[in-house]
Structures are given as C-alpha cells and as structure tokens.
Write a protein that holds these residues in place. Structure first.
Motif, PDB file in Angstrom:
ATOM      1  N   PRO A  54      19.806  24.501  40.570  1.00 34.29           N
ATOM      2  CA  PRO A  54      21.124  24.526  39.923  1.00 34.29           C
ATOM      3  C   PRO A  54      21.584  25.923  39.505  1.00 34.29           C
ATOM      4  O   PRO A  54      22.759  26.265  39.680  1.00 34.29           O
ATOM      5  CB  PRO A  54      20.926  23.620  38.698  1.00 34.29           C
ATOM      6  N   ILE A  55      20.674  26.721  38.973  1.00 30.07           N
ATOM      7  CA  ILE A  55      21.077  28.063  38.556  1.00 30.07           C
ATOM      8  C   ILE A  55      21.374  28.928  39.773  1.00 30.07           C
ATOM      9  O   ILE A  55      22.285  29.770  39.747  1.00 30.07           O
ATOM     10  CB  ILE A  55      19.990  28.710  37.657  1.00 30.07           C
ATOM     11  N   LEU A  56      20.651  28.719  40.870  1.00 28.14           N
ATOM     12  CA  LEU A  56      21.002  29.416  42.101  1.00 28.14           C
ATOM     13  C   LEU A  56      22.408  29.005  42.553  1.00 28.14           C
ATOM     14  O   LEU A  56      23.157  29.812  43.113  1.00 28.14           O
ATOM     15  CB  LEU A  56      19.988  29.098  43.205  1.00 28.14           C
ATOM     16  N   GLY A  57      22.765  27.744  42.301  1.00 27.95           N
ATOM     17  CA  GLY A  57      24.121  27.294  42.596  1.00 27.95           C
ATOM     18  C   GLY A  57      25.164  28.051  41.796  1.00 27.95           C
ATOM     19  O   GLY A  57      26.231  28.416  42.321  1.00 27.95           O
ATOM     20  N   ILE A  58      24.859  28.315  40.547  1.00 24.96           N
ATOM     21  CA  ILE A  58      25.772  29.095  39.704  1.00 24.96           C
ATOM     22  C   ILE A  58      25.852  30.539  40.202  1.00 24.96           C
ATOM     23  O   ILE A  58      26.930  31.148  40.222  1.00 24.96           O
ATOM     24  CB  ILE A  58      25.311  29.059  38.223  1.00 24.96           C
ATOM     25  N   LEU A  59      24.722  31.097  40.621  1.00 27.92           N
ATOM     26  CA  LEU A  59      24.718  32.464  41.161  1.00 27.92           C
ATOM     27  C   LEU A  59      25.534  32.530  42.448  1.00 27.92           C
ATOM     28  O   LEU A  59      26.227  33.533  42.702  1.00 27.92           O
ATOM     29  CB  LEU A  59      23.283  32.925  41.426  1.00 27.92           C
ATOM     30  N   ALA A  60      25.454  31.462  43.251  1.00 31.33           N
ATOM     31  CA  ALA A  60      26.267  31.417  44.467  1.00 31.33           C
ATOM     32  C   ALA A  60      27.753  31.379  44.110  1.00 31.33           C
ATOM     33  O   ALA A  60      28.580  32.044  44.754  1.00 31.33           O
ATOM     34  CB  ALA A  60      25.892  30.197  45.310  1.00 31.33           C
ATOM     35  N   HIS A  61      28.097  30.624  43.077  1.00 35.44           N
ATOM     36  CA  HIS A  61      29.489  30.588  42.603  1.00 35.44           C
ATOM     37  C   HIS A  61      29.923  31.968  42.115  1.00 35.44           C
ATOM     38  O   HIS A  61      31.064  32.388  42.330  1.00 35.44           O
ATOM     39  CB  HIS A  61      29.651  29.569  41.470  1.00 35.44           C
ATOM     40  N   ALA A  62      29.016  32.670  41.438  1.00 29.57           N
ATOM     41  CA  ALA A  62      29.337  34.012  40.944  1.00 29.57           C
ATOM     42  C   ALA A  62      29.656  34.944  42.104  1.00 29.57           C
ATOM     43  O   ALA A  62      30.510  35.829  41.996  1.00 29.57           O
ATOM     44  CB  ALA A  62      28.163  34.565  40.130  1.00 29.57           C
TER      45      ALA A  62
END
Length: 436
Positions: A54-62
């Motif tokens: 999930p946090i990698l998902g947020i980094l991808a969004h960033a």
C-alpha cells in the motif's frame, strides 16, 4: 508550527485514517491469536500486503500525481478504464458497505439494538455529508478524527500489553508468513492505496495548502506515505502481538465465523485491559475508523467519475449518492456474506493491483509499456486458477493448481509475473546493448 510541518501532519493523519477501517482493526488480533508463538512471522507476511505494498502505491501516486487511470494506461487506455471502473465498483460494493456492517454489528447493535437498515441509513448519510463537502475532507479527517483514533488505538494496545503475562499458544498454521500475506488481502489496503492516493492528491489541491509545484507535492505525498506506513506498522504489529499474548487468557468459540471470532476477541481484549469501559472505547474506535475509510472510498469513486465526464460536479454528486445508496443496500448483508463475496474478487484483482503498483514505481528503463502489457497479462492469466479453486474446487482445477508453483497458496501468479518481467526487461536491455 511551521506551515510545511502542519501540512505534513494533516496529510499523514488523513492518509492513515483513510487506510484504517474495519478489517484493519479486526483482522490482526485474530491473526496473532491463531499464530501463537509464530506471531512475529505472521506479522512479517501481513506487513507485505497490508503495509509495504500500500505505501508503495502511495509512492507511485506521488510519482504520477494523476488519477487511478494513470496506473494502468501503459497497458492500454481500454484496460485502464475497465480496471478503474472495476476497482471503484468493488470498493463501493464491498469494503465501503463492510465498514457500515462492522459498525452496526460491533458498535451499534450491542448497545442500541437498532436494525441494520437504520444504522446504514444514518451511517451513509454522514458519509455523504462529508463527501459533498469535498474541499474539507483532508482537514477534518487529518486534524480531528485521526488523532483521536490513533490515541485510542495506542491506549488499547499499550494497556493490553502491559496487562499481559506474555505467554502465547501453539501456532495453528504450518505456513505463518504466507497466512499473514494472504490475510493482508482482506484489509483491502493495496486497493485502498490506489483509491485514496488519488483522494489525497485532489485534497491537496482543494484544501488551500501551500503546495503547488510537482516536486513539492511529490515530497509531501512521499513523506506522508512513509509516516502513515510507520503508523500502520506499529498499530498492526501491536494488535497482532496483543492477540498472540492474550491467546491463553481469552477463549473464543472456534465454531463461529471468522468475523464473529474477530469481534469477540477484540471485545475480550478491550474488556480485559480497560474493564467494561473497554466496550465503549471499542465502539467509538470502530465507528470512527470505519467512517473515515468509507468517506475516502466514496470520495475517490466520485472524483474518478467526475474526471471521466469532463469534471462535471453533477456527476460527482450523483456518483456519491449512488455509492451511498449502494452502501445502504449491501449493508443489509452480514459481515460474513460480504467477506465470502469479496474473497474471489480479491484473489483476481489484488495480484493485478500489486503488479501495477510495483511497475509504476520503477523507471521507464525497466517498466516500458511492453513490460506492463506482458506482466499484467500473465498475472491475469495465472490469477484465474486461484479464483476457480475457490469458486469450484473440482478435480480438474485441483490438477491445474498442482502444476503451478505456489498455486496451492493462492500465489500462482508470483513466479510467472517475475519471470515475464525479467525476460522482457532483459531482452530490452540486451537489445539496447547490441545497438550501442
């Protein structure tokens, strides 16, 4: 407080709260309870799908700073549209109503004895009010609701651990890490990351924050993601440990469904650590955690369809209303029924989502459109036996699963996806080398 620090805290708290819902609170304690002495291994597996991905998902969004559509557009525009619609339909039809059902079964019904219809109607009316006040979502959740949720969570975990004798039972699983990994699916956190990440980006634009440049937004989102991830890690590890260490003090009826076992265990832990006051604390905690997650899901769906129809505010409102009506209707089912419907859906969509997240954090050098297409197609293909194995465990399906490495653990997609990634990326790198 410096304005940038304030923005970081508000965004981090808001992100944590949009992640943390019913499953996030109920699943870890029972996982620890059943893991017993192997609770640490279960925690490691759980953290991969419930925190790291999930946090990698947020980094991808960033990195992308777009919408969910941007996650799959390198496969093809048609694929991305279908994927987005599927994700939002799943989010609105399963995890969002599940938050209302959990609130009713654990927080509302035991105290007030109301019907599921009344609870769902009031619950989604509140969700709709927040979602229609779109510009204030991040501020309200980040400033007020989340700090209260975190304080209550840490109080329950801290007091429970201090009251525990630190003795665990025997592990009930032969593969604790895999058990933890697959249980992380049930939190819906990977799907939540691609949904609420877009909500965070829109909220940053709406909430009058002093963040305009791409680089500044990327830094804010990345730091917020890491802080929210750290918070999730601490809370999950604490809840799993509490479940493990109370396994010898609390007896739960194993004949009950998993959802009731989870609720009864968490209630027992709260009462053991906080007395009868623990019931009230648990009710408030579940209601707030569920409400913030439902707000994020409905707002994310409304944002997407608004963008799909030329930023039409009317579409935003209609989508939000329909999502809330759907929540009320599906909310008449019990928690077990929603989980049963959700499992085959998760076995199909979760691997695709994980792959899209991982590919989107890589550079173009390693994740070209060809890599996206090849890896996603293989992942889709090898996820199908997992779904068939759950829906129709026939002899033919069992034979097929036995031929695929890791398929017996519902992870048959992992090795084929890795092989395809390295094959296509390697050939591409070799092709460039030969040209040079």
């Amino acid at each position: 407080m410096d304005i940038r620090q304030k923005e970081l805290l508000i965004t981090s708290f808001g992100l944590f709260s949009l992640f943390f819902g019913a499953g996030n609170l109920l699943i870890p304690p029972l996982l620890g309870y059943q893991a017993g002495e192997s609770w640490f291994l279960v925690t490691l597996g759980f953290m991969i799908t419930a925190v790291v991905i999930p946090i990698l998902g947020i980094l991808a969004h960033a990195r992308l700073q777009g919408t969910l559509f941007d996650f799959g557009k390198k496969v093809s525009k048609s694929f991305s549209i279908v994927y987005c619609i599927l994700i939002y339909l799943i989010a609105v039809a399963i995890p969002s109503p599940r938050t209302a059902v959990a609130t009713h079964e654990i927080a509302v019904f035991p105290t007030f004895g109301t019907t599921p219809l009344l609870t769902s109607a009031v619950y989604f009316s509140l969700v709709l009010i927040f979602v229609l006040n779109r510009t204030k979502i991040l501020n309200i959740i980040g400033k007020f609701l989340t700090p209260f949720i975190v304080i209550l969570l840490l109080a329950v975990i801290g007091i429970a651990l201090m009251s525990s004798e630190f003795s665990t039972g025997v592990a009930m699983s032969e593969t604790p890490m895999i058990t933890g990994f697959l249980e992380g699916y049930q939190t819906f956190d990977a799907i939540a990351s691609v949904v609420v990440g877009a909500v965070i980006i829109v909220s940053i634009n709406f909430d009058n924050m002093a963040v305009e440049a791409y680089g500044s937004k990327r830094t804010l989102i990345r730091k917020s993601g890491f802080i929210a991830g750290l918070g999730l890690f601490v809370i999950y590890a604490g809840l799993i440990a509490v479940g493990a260490y109370y396994s010898s003090d609390i007896t739960i009826d194993t004949g009950l469904s998993n959802d009731m076992q989870r609720a009864n265990l968490l209630r027992g832990i709260s009462i053991s650590s906080l007395g009868e006051f623990g019931n009230a604390v648990l009710s408030v905690l579940i209601a707030l955690a569920c409400l913030t997650t439902a707000i994020g899901i409905v707002a994310g769906a409304a944002d997407y369809f608004k963008g799909l129809f030329h930023n039409s505010q009317r579409v935003y409102v209609v989508t939000a209303v329909l999502a809330c009506v759907c929540g009320v209707i599906v909310g008449q089912l019990d928690f077990k029924a929603i989980i049963q419907v959700g499992i085959p859906v998760l076995l199909f969509i979760y691997p695709i989502t994980i792959i899209l997240i991982l590919l989107n954090i890589l550079s173009e050098k390693w994740a070209s459109p060809l890599v996206f297409r090849g890896v996603v197609m293989v992942t889709v293909l090898f996820s199908i036996p997992d779904v068939l194995g759950f829906l129709s465990p026939s002899e033919g399906v069992s034979k097929l699963i036995s031929l695929i490495p890791l398929a017996q653990y519902s992870l048959g997609w992992v090795l084929p996806a890795l092989f395809t990634f390295f094959l296509i990326s390697g050939l591409r790198v070799l092709g460039r080398s030969s040209e040079a």
